[in-house]
Design an enzyme around this catalytic site. Structure first.
Site, PDB file in Angstrom:
ATOM      1  N   HIS A 183      26.558   9.501 -10.330  1.00  0.00           N
ATOM      2  CA  HIS A 183      26.449   8.038 -10.217  1.00  0.00           C
ATOM      3  C   HIS A 183      27.774   7.445  -9.742  1.00  0.00           C
ATOM      4  CE1 HIS A 183      22.543   8.255 -12.019  1.00  0.00           C
ATOM      5  NE2 HIS A 183      23.017   8.939 -13.026  1.00  0.00           N
TER       6      HIS A 183
ATOM      7  N   PHE B 280      16.561   6.457 -25.306  1.00  0.00           N
ATOM      8  CA  PHE B 280      16.874   5.031 -25.459  1.00  0.00           C
ATOM      9  C   PHE B 280      15.630   4.204 -25.125  1.00  0.00           C
ATOM     10  CE2 PHE B 280      20.681   7.178 -25.646  1.00  0.00           C
ATOM     11  CZ  PHE B 280      20.959   7.839 -24.465  1.00  0.00           C
TER      12      PHE B 280
ATOM     13  N   ASP C  18      13.890   1.717 -23.854  1.00  0.00           N
ATOM     14  CA  ASP C  18      14.039   0.562 -22.942  1.00  0.00           C
ATOM     15  C   ASP C  18      12.674   0.217 -22.363  1.00  0.00           C
ATOM     16  OD1 ASP C  18      14.597   1.765 -19.650  1.00  0.00           O
ATOM     17  OD2 ASP C  18      13.712   2.838 -21.318  1.00  0.00           O
TER      18      ASP C  18
ATOM     19  N   ASP D   4      16.548  11.980 -21.303  1.00  0.00           N
ATOM     20  CA  ASP D   4      16.381  10.533 -21.054  1.00  0.00           C
ATOM     21  C   ASP D   4      17.044  10.135 -19.732  1.00  0.00           C
ATOM     22  OD1 ASP D   4      17.688   7.785 -21.068  1.00  0.00           O
ATOM     23  OD2 ASP D   4      16.127   7.552 -22.569  1.00  0.00           O
ATOM     24  N   TYR D   5      18.302  10.522 -19.564  1.00  0.00           N
ATOM     25  CA  TYR D   5      19.021  10.182 -18.316  1.00  0.00           C
ATOM     26  C   TYR D   5      18.213  10.664 -17.106  1.00  0.00           C
ATOM     27  CZ  TYR D   5      23.671   9.307 -20.511  1.00  0.00           C
ATOM     28  OH  TYR D   5      24.749   8.819 -21.230  1.00  0.00           O
TER      29      TYR D   5
ATOM     30  N   ASP E 233      16.533   8.244 -14.283  1.00  0.00           N
ATOM     31  CA  ASP E 233      16.848   8.371 -12.842  1.00  0.00           C
ATOM     32  C   ASP E 233      15.563   8.645 -12.063  1.00  0.00           C
ATOM     33  OD1 ASP E 233      20.071   9.981 -13.348  1.00  0.00           O
ATOM     34  OD2 ASP E 233      19.587   7.888 -12.989  1.00  0.00           O
TER      35      ASP E 233
HETATM   36  N1  LIG Z   1      16.292   4.888 -21.362  1.00  0.00           N
HETATM   37  C1  LIG Z   1      17.310   4.499 -20.582  1.00  0.00           C
HETATM   38  N2  LIG Z   1      17.439   3.189 -20.299  1.00  0.00           N
HETATM   39  C2  LIG Z   1      18.473   2.843 -19.487  1.00  0.00           C
HETATM   40  C3  LIG Z   1      19.383   3.750 -18.964  1.00  0.00           C
HETATM   41  C4  LIG Z   1      20.292   2.985 -18.172  1.00  0.00           C
HETATM   42  C5  LIG Z   1      21.437   3.465 -17.368  1.00  0.00           C
HETATM   43  N3  LIG Z   1      22.186   4.363 -18.154  1.00  0.00           N
HETATM   44  C6  LIG Z   1      22.601   5.607 -17.603  1.00  0.00           C
HETATM   45  C7  LIG Z   1      21.975   5.988 -16.344  1.00  0.00           C
HETATM   46  C8  LIG Z   1      22.867   6.272 -15.434  1.00  0.00           C
HETATM   47  C9  LIG Z   1      24.212   6.041 -15.941  1.00  0.00           C
HETATM   48  O1  LIG Z   1      24.864   7.233 -15.997  1.00  0.00           O
HETATM   49  C10 LIG Z   1      24.039   5.489 -17.329  1.00  0.00           C
HETATM   50  O2  LIG Z   1      24.670   6.223 -18.320  1.00  0.00           O
HETATM   51  C11 LIG Z   1      19.910   1.668 -18.256  1.00  0.00           C
HETATM   52  N4  LIG Z   1      18.816   1.619 -19.041  1.00  0.00           N
HETATM   53  C12 LIG Z   1      17.930   0.496 -19.330  1.00  0.00           C
HETATM   54  O3  LIG Z   1      16.974   0.459 -18.272  1.00  0.00           O
HETATM   55  C13 LIG Z   1      16.629  -0.900 -18.002  1.00  0.00           C
HETATM   56  C14 LIG Z   1      17.133  -1.226 -16.606  1.00  0.00           C
HETATM   57  O4  LIG Z   1      16.325  -0.518 -15.688  1.00  0.00           O
HETATM   58  P1  LIG Z   1      16.266  -1.097 -14.170  1.00  0.00           P
HETATM   59  O5  LIG Z   1      15.645  -2.519 -14.289  1.00  0.00           O
HETATM   60  O6  LIG Z   1      15.408  -0.102 -13.424  1.00  0.00           O
HETATM   61  O7  LIG Z   1      17.699  -1.147 -13.684  1.00  0.00           O
HETATM   62  C15 LIG Z   1      17.348  -1.735 -19.054  1.00  0.00           C
HETATM   63  O8  LIG Z   1      16.562  -1.815 -20.224  1.00  0.00           O
HETATM   64  C16 LIG Z   1      18.568  -0.857 -19.336  1.00  0.00           C
HETATM   65  O9  LIG Z   1      19.115  -1.127 -20.617  1.00  0.00           O
HETATM   66  C17 LIG Z   1      19.231   5.125 -19.290  1.00  0.00           C
HETATM   67  O10 LIG Z   1      19.988   6.029 -18.887  1.00  0.00           O
HETATM   68  N5  LIG Z   1      18.174   5.435 -20.102  1.00  0.00           N
END
Ligand SMILES: Nc1nc2c(c(CN[C@H]3C=C[C@H](O)[C@@H]3O)cn2[C@@H]2O[C@H](COP(=O)(O)O)[C@@H](O)[C@H]2O)c(=O)[nH]1
Length: 341
Positions: free
Chosen positions: A53, A237, A239, A314-315, A319
């Site tokens: 990233h 996580f 989300d 999760d990551y 992605d």
């Molecule tokens: N489950 C989970 N949710 C995550 C992340 C990330 C980014 N984190 C890592 C990823 C790459 C970097 O290396 C970061 O470390 C953001 N979100 C959530 O997604 C939503 C935004 O989505 P969109 O509207 O499409 O941008 C929002 O709720 C945001 O809080 C994750 O990794 N896992």
């Protein structure tokens, strides 16, 4: 009063009683097989976080931790009312949306000489300054700007008062325990208290606190202060993207009534029964996928180099969701406006 159920137990409790969302065993296995193909690649590795990233910090120092803390304090609610009209932030010639727009705006501010990752700055930053820092290229602003301003001031003030203005101090207080760091964050920073109720029980998902621990582990590449012995106790996580991709992969099933609501773009409030079922079942689903991946790895000859845990799964799935946005158009995500995810 005793605290809420921890995230994993909360998810198990919700999944066992959920009526509009269900985990599908066959879908879990298919998702595990997909993830297994990635298990030996760069994606399911703690050092993938930086290399994969371009907006993530290049260093593993105090400044990088300061970046992670301010980004995860604001890591919520980027979805747009209309997909084709959304907030975009251009940085170094590339336009970013969603979570990446947040990261791009932080990096743009730093390039402009605005110390947005310094607690003494964001403890007293004004709403107008926040609007400028997170300005969009389009006429659609980043959602919840007033909330972003409030949580920034709050987190900055607390970081100054309790941790000398430096998130590394908070990390070091956790003595290399992921659980201790998660609880330090939740106890000291109110905006991270992702706790609600389900069928009379207080449940927690702690989405931003858990991703803050995970990103701390990742930016430090699991070394030094980031060498958490219990990192695998951190769950996925909860989300709004992971439920969408889990449903797309067939690991999560929605009732017809809920699917109709989601397709109509109906809002769900934070703490609504169906919103908690979506988040709880998603979290439980990834725990089952992880168990399945580990079982499949046991059976195959070559083993991946590092431990596969729910963070890395999760990551990868997050992605994957971004890379397969087009294929997932039929599966709506749930629309909740809140500061918790
Ligand atoms: N489950 C989970 N949710 C995550 C992340 C990330 C980014 N984190 C890592 C990823 C790459 C970097 O290396 C970061 O470390 C953001 N979100 C959530 O997604 C939503 C935004 O989505 P969109 O509207 O499409 O941008 C929002 O709720 C945001 O809080 C994750 O990794 N896992």
């Amino acid at each position: 009063m005793d605290g809420p159920l921890p995230p994993r137990e909360s998810a198990r409790f919700v999944a066992a009683r959920s009526r509009d969302v269900a985990v599908d065993g066959e879908g879990v296995r298919r998702a595990a097989e997909l993830l297994l193909t990635a298990a030996s690649g760069p994606a399911l590795r703690v050092d993938g976080w930086r290399s994969l990233h371009e907006l993530n910090p290049r260093t593993a120092d105090e400044a990088a931790l300061g970046w992670v803390f301010v980004v995860d304090t604001l890591n919520f609610s980027f979805w747009a009312e209309q997909e084709e009209r959304k907030c975009l932030v251009s940085y170094r010639g590339k336009a970013y949306s969603g979570y990446w727009a947040l990261c791009a705006a932080v990096n743009r501010a730093l390039d402009e000489g605005i110390p947005i990752t310094s607690a003494s700055y964001y403890a007293t930053v004004t709403l107008d300054q926040v609007r400028h820092i997170f300005r969009s290229d389009t006429d659609i602003p980043m959602p919840l700007m007033e909330d972003r301003h409030r949580v920034l001031n709050e987190a900055g003030r607390i970081l100054l008062e309790k941790f000398g203005g430096c998130f590394l101090n908070c990390v070091q207080k956790s003595e290399k325990s992921a659980q201790k760091l998660m609880h330090l964050v939740v106890e000291n920073f109110p905006s991270y208290r992702d706790v609600t109720e389900f069928e009379g029980k207080r449940v927690s998902f702690y989405k931003r606190a858990q991703i803050l621990v995970a990103d701390t582990w990742s930016v430090l590449e699991g070394r030094g202060d980031g060498c958490f012995a219990d990192i695998s106790s951190i769950t996925m996580f909860a989300d709004y993207r992971l439920p969408q991709v889990l449903a797309h992969l067939g690991a999560l099933k929605y009732s017809d009534e809920l699917l109709r609501k989601l397709r109509q773009g109906e809002m769900l409030s934070y703490g609504d029964k169906q919103e908690v079922e979506i988040r709880g079942c998603s979290l439980w689903c990834v725990e089952l996928i992880r168990d399945c991946v580990l079982e499949l790895i046991e059976k195959q000859s070559e083993k991946p180099h590092g431990e596969i845990n729910s963070i890395l799964l999760d990551y990868y799935l997050w992605d994957y969701a971004r890379d397969h946005r087009e294929d997932m158009k039929e599966i709506p995500f749930h629309r909740t406006r809140c500061i918790y995810y």
